[in-house]
Scaffold this motif. Structure first.
Motif, PDB file in Angstrom:
ATOM      1  N   ASP A   1       0.818  -1.216   0.000  1.00 33.49           N
ATOM      2  CA  ASP A   1       0.000   0.000   0.000  1.00 33.49           C
ATOM      3  C   ASP A   1       0.852   1.266   0.000  1.00 33.49           C
ATOM      4  O   ASP A   1       0.354   2.358   0.220  1.00 33.49           O
TER       5      ASP A   1
ATOM      6  N   ASN B   1       3.125   0.577   4.401  1.00 30.98           N
ATOM      7  CA  ASN B   1       3.717  -0.584   5.063  1.00 30.98           C
ATOM      8  C   ASN B   1       4.613  -1.323   4.083  1.00 30.98           C
ATOM      9  O   ASN B   1       4.401  -1.245   2.870  1.00 30.98           O
TER      10      ASN B   1
ATOM     11  N   ARG C   1       4.135  -7.199   1.463  1.00 29.69           N
ATOM     12  CA  ARG C   1       3.932  -8.501   2.092  1.00 29.69           C
ATOM     13  C   ARG C   1       3.643  -9.515   1.000  1.00 29.69           C
ATOM     14  O   ARG C   1       2.768  -9.298   0.150  1.00 29.69           O
TER      15      ARG C   1
END
Lengths: 286, 298
Positions: free
Chosen positions: B41, B44, B47
């Motif tokens: 995003d 962050n 992942r």
């Protein structure tokens, strides 16, 4: 020269020529309307800019927009000439540099034969097909890692890294006759010399065309993601900045649009007239 | 084409461009491809999610199929037609005298050169009674009420196709114009002796085979632009368009990446778009090769 070519072609009538010209002329005018619109809009007084229903042509032409923009620009802290220099420097050096590196890469891709070069060429084409929307962030990270942010190089180097020009130059070099290259080698010419002295003159239409694309792209660079120093800002950024105040500056921003269009159009006209004059060199394809 | 010079010479000549290309084009592209397997995003750290983004396209994104459909419609309508048109106009312009030729080329290339190109079309297809198309049709009595050309999902796609065709005289068109300048005069003379009878035969047997490299270039450009319709549709029909009628993959990427900041998913979408273009390119390249072989090779 033109008559030579004409004679070589199949015979055709004068009426056919005229009809063809008329047909292309009508289409051409329709295609050319955006250029004309930019020109007339710059002379429109504010009332006409916001006229409803909109009108194409200007009724009461005025130079107010030009003087407004002139006053805005002369109030800048950094002199206008500095921005103009920034833009010209980037566009001219970038165009010349890109033509040089792209041609040097295109030559082996067109004229040498190996598995590796075939694979390289495939990557060249693929890179054109990848959309830039998602690559701009990684590209920023690369530029930042090399500490190029806020330098001319941050705009110059990425602009010279596209494969578009390599592909274009390669396609024009492919048909260059091998016999001429071999003759040049027998005379002991170095490969680089062959490229610049023998191949490049014969593919002049190609690099003149590449110059049009590259100049147009570089001239319109805003560079807002890489440049924050006022001295290094590019002309389109600054001009749009001073002309961006909604309705009050709509006239000035029409002049900006016109002004920014002039250099690419000039480059286009100059190189396109040279492109169509290169027929003297034609006829070397085997 | 045969092997000439040494491999080290080739490497030397490729080196300057290759270093720029790897740093500023290839690494960003490969990073984007890799990012397609992450959730990111932009705040962050990324992942890893495996194929989740690709699964999401198929099962959990109702706009994706619409975007793909529209992308394909644009690609297969404006791509081939725009390609043929730009060759046709380049060919016709080439028949004229050099001086006229340069100016006509400028006119045809003008939409690519000029800034505000959409004004003209917004004026033509304006949804009120003053738009040129509406007022003409109303005067003729063909319609009673103005038609919402740009916001009615029945018409907006057609209007964008029309504008894309108008915009198709771009890089490919100029490359073809330039290609015409290198044609061999001797071949035309030889062909006339060999009994080429008319202009169409001349075009098919003499001109096109010589133009193959430029035609191939123009084909790639035409794929790259016709699959990537986006901002043109945004300028004409808004973003997002009514019922997503002119929503494309490019616009979907902009929406997901630029507005929702889901860079992982946007990168996966970009890869799908790239794959569609690469497959089309492969098909066209094969077609070109077959044609060349059919003619006795070139």
């Amino acid at each position: 020269m033109a008559t030579h070519r004409r004679r070589a072609r199949l015979s055709r009538s004068r009426w056919g020529d005229l009809l063809l010209f008329l047909f292309l002329g009508v289409f051409g005018v329709f295609m050319g309307l955006p250029l004309l619109y930019s020109l007339v809009t710059a002379f429109k007084p504010v009332q006409e800019l916001f006229l409803f229903p909109p009108r194409f042509f200007v009724r009461n032409p005025t130079l107010d927009n030009f003087t407004t923009l002139f006053n805005l620009v002369s109030d800048l802290q950094v002199p206008f000439s500095r921005y103009l220099f920034n833009n010209l420097f980037l566009s001219v050096v970038g165009t010349a540099g890109y033509i040089a590196v792209a041609s040097m890469a295109a030559y082996p891709l067109a004229k040498y034969r190996s598995k590796w070069l075939d694979a390289y060429f495939l990557v060249v084409v693929w890179a054109i097909l990848f959309r830039p929307e998602v690559t701009s962030i990684p590209q920023y990270l690369v530029v930042a890692k090399l500490s190029l942010v806020n330098t001319y190089l941050a705009l110059l180097l990425p602009a010279m890294a596209g494969t578009f020009g390599v592909f274009l130059m390669r396609q024009f070099m492919v048909a260059f006759p091998d016999e001429i290259l071999e003759a040049a080698h027998i005379d002991g010419a170095h490969e680089m010399r062959v490229l610049w002295r023998v191949v490049m003159p014969s593919v002049r239409p190609a690099w003149l065309t590449l110059a049009i694309f590259t100049f147009q792209q570089l001239w319109n660079t805003t560079g807002i993601q890489y440049i924050y120093d006022e001295n290094l800002k590019m002309l389109p950024t600054v001009l749009r900045q001073v002309a961006a105040a909604g309705m009050a500056r709509a006239g000035a921003s029409a002049v900006v649009a016109l002004f920014l269009m002039i250099p690419p159009v000039l480059v286009f006209v100059i190189s396109q007239s040279s492109v169509v004059e290169t027929m003297a060199h034609a006829g070397i394809k085997s | 084409m045969r092997r000439r010079g040494s491999a080290s010479m080739a490497a030397l000549m490729l080196a300057p461009f290759t270093s720029l290309f790897v740093l500023f084009t290839l690494v960003p592209i490969l990073s984007a491809v890799a990012l397609g397997f992450f959730s990111f995003d932009m705040i962050n750290p990324p992942r890893f999610v495996g194929f989740e983004n690709y699964v999401r396209m198929l099962v959990d994104d109702s706009v994706f199929p619409i975007a793909v459909r529209n992308t394909l419609v644009f690609a297969f309508l404006t791509g081939p037609l725009g390609y043929v048109l730009s060759f046709l106009f380049a060919w016709l312009i080439n028949e004229l005298r050099p001086r006229i030729r340069a100016w006509l080329t400028l006119l045809f290339y003008a939409p690519t050169l000029a800034g505000n190109v959409f004004f003209l079309w917004l004026f033509l297809f304006s949804g009120d009674a003053y738009g040129l198309v509406n007022s003409t049709l109303m005067q003729l009595g063909l319609i009673q009420e103005p038609v919402q050309w740009l916001t009615d999902s029945r018409y907006s796609l057609g209007v964008v196709v029309l504008v894309m065709l108008w915009l198709s005289m771009g890089a490919g068109f100029l490359a073809i114009i330039a290609g015409f300048q290198g044609l061999s005069r001797e071949l035309y003379e030889a062909a006339a002796v060999d009994g080429i009878r008319n202009r169409w035969q001349e075009l098919w047997y003499v001109t096109l085979p010589q133009m193959a490299p430029q035609m191939l270039f123009a084909a790639v450009i035409s794929i790259a632009t016709s699959f990537a319709v986006g901002y043109q549709s945004m300028e004409l029909t808004g973003f997002p368009s009514t019922d997503y009628a002119t929503h494309t993959l490019t616009l979907h990427i902009l929406d997901i990446g630029g507005i929702r900041f889901e860079m992982g998913y946007a990168s996966a979408l970009a890869f799908v778009l790239f794959a569609m273009m690469a497959v089309t390119w492969r098909g066209i390249e094969t077609l070109f090769r077959r044609l060349a072989e059919g003619k006795g090779g070139k």
